[in-house]
Design an enzyme around this catalytic site. Structure first.
Site, PDB file in Angstrom:
ATOM      1  N   GLU A 150      67.283  52.699   6.497  1.00  0.00           N
ATOM      2  CA  GLU A 150      68.617  52.781   7.100  1.00  0.00           C
ATOM      3  C   GLU A 150      69.420  53.942   6.524  1.00  0.00           C
ATOM      4  O   GLU A 150      69.708  53.959   5.333  1.00  0.00           O
ATOM      5  CB  GLU A 150      69.395  51.486   6.866  1.00  0.00           C
ATOM      6  CG  GLU A 150      70.813  51.546   7.438  1.00  0.00           C
ATOM      7  CD  GLU A 150      71.675  50.367   7.033  1.00  0.00           C
ATOM      8  OE1 GLU A 150      72.717  50.167   7.672  1.00  0.00           O
ATOM      9  OE2 GLU A 150      71.308  49.658   6.078  1.00  0.00           O
ATOM     10  N   GLU A 249      77.194  43.140  11.038  1.00  0.00           N
ATOM     11  CA  GLU A 249      77.432  43.509   9.645  1.00  0.00           C
ATOM     12  C   GLU A 249      78.808  44.158   9.556  1.00  0.00           C
ATOM     13  O   GLU A 249      78.938  45.380   9.501  1.00  0.00           O
ATOM     14  CB  GLU A 249      76.343  44.456   9.136  1.00  0.00           C
ATOM     15  CG  GLU A 249      76.438  44.690   7.632  1.00  0.00           C
ATOM     16  CD  GLU A 249      75.451  45.729   7.126  1.00  0.00           C
ATOM     17  OE1 GLU A 249      74.547  45.355   6.371  1.00  0.00           O
ATOM     18  OE2 GLU A 249      75.594  46.915   7.496  1.00  0.00           O
TER      19      GLU A 249
END
Length: 280
Positions: A150, A249
């Site tokens: 990520e 998130e």
């Protein structure tokens, strides 16, 4: 055009509830059929197994250990000299993931070592990361799991994180050359670092194994004030036939439950319209 599948990141939302088990229960009660979490290796595994089964949710994503957070670590995958520690953490995470039937592990790259510049450290860190990712690919393949990398923005969130753009991540994935190592697309980070989301989503979606969302710049709910039009972005993911999960998130502006109107509307509309009538 199938509606998107959302999961609750219980490290970020439902934090009104102090412990992880009760957050999983709260997510299930709110309508989520899946959850993800950051670092849970210090949790009681048997308790998590029990709660996951009783709540009827899937656990879709875990992170490898960050290292020593107090000493400035945030992952070890690309950090020179920490290869053995990364591998031990990977093995520990895989064991936890197997026990919880979780099929995705975020392989955190880590920060540029203190005293080093990005320019001077980049080549060695990339080489270490590629080596560790190939090792991880072999470990994960045996368990039919997927590893994810990520990019985290270095403009707001973490100035020294090694992996900071989708372009850098795509180049690394090409060099790794393993089909079970994929890209984690967090639209919050991508917008801050590069913008151009439509083109980047279209270009890189074949590499993507997981998506996460939050509004920019506050990292709050998708329907909170900010730069991103999530009605458009969700429709784009649908039109691109994205089949994976979308992780929530973000930092709720108030209570988690009070800020879930956007997703409850999506769920209500999804079976008929794929969410295309959202008012975000």
């Amino acid at each position: 055009m199938a509606p998107l599948k959302f999961c609750a990141n219980v490290s970020w939302i439902f934090t009104e509830v102090p412990d992880l088990s009760r957050r999983i229960q709260a997510a299930a009660a709110a309508g989520f059929q899946a959850v993800e979490a950051a670092w849970i290796l210090d949790s009681n595994l048997q308790e998590l197994q029990r709660v996951k089964e009783s709540a009827g949710v899937e656990l879709v994503l875990l992170n490898t250990p960050p290292g020593d957070l107090k000493a400035g670590d945030l992952g070890l995958g690309a950090v020179p000299g920490r290869e053995a520690e990364f591998r031990r953490g990977l093995d520990q995470t895989v064991d936890f993931a197997k026990a919880l039937n979780c099929k995705r592990i975020h392989l955190m790259a880590g920060r540029i070592p203190a005293g080093s510049s990005r320019a001077s450290a980049a080549r060695e860190m990339e080489a270490v990361f590629i080596q560790n990712l190939r090792y991880a690919a072999d470990v994960l393949q045996k368990e039919e799991m997927t590893g994810l990398i990520e990019p985290i923005n270095t403009r707001i969130t973490d100035p020294t994180y090694f992996l900071d753009s989708p372009h850098q991540a795509a180049e690394i994935l090409e060099k790794v050359g393993r089909p079970n190592i994929k890209l984690q697309m967090d639209l919050f980070h991508w917008q801050i670092m590069d913008g151009n989301l439509t083109q980047n989503m279209q270009k890189y979606l074949p590499l993507v194994g997981h998506v996460q969302v939050a509004q920019v710049p506050g990292r709050n709910e998708p329907d909170s004030p900010g730069e991103l039009n999530f009605k458009y972005l969700f429709n784009t993911l649908e039109n691109l036939d994205y089949q994976g999960y979308v992780g929530c998130e973000y930092k709720p502006l108030g209570s988690t439950e009070g800020g879930l109107g956007w997703i409850k509307e999506y769920w209500a509309l999804g079976s008929e319209s794929g969410g295309s009538s959202l008012k975000l």
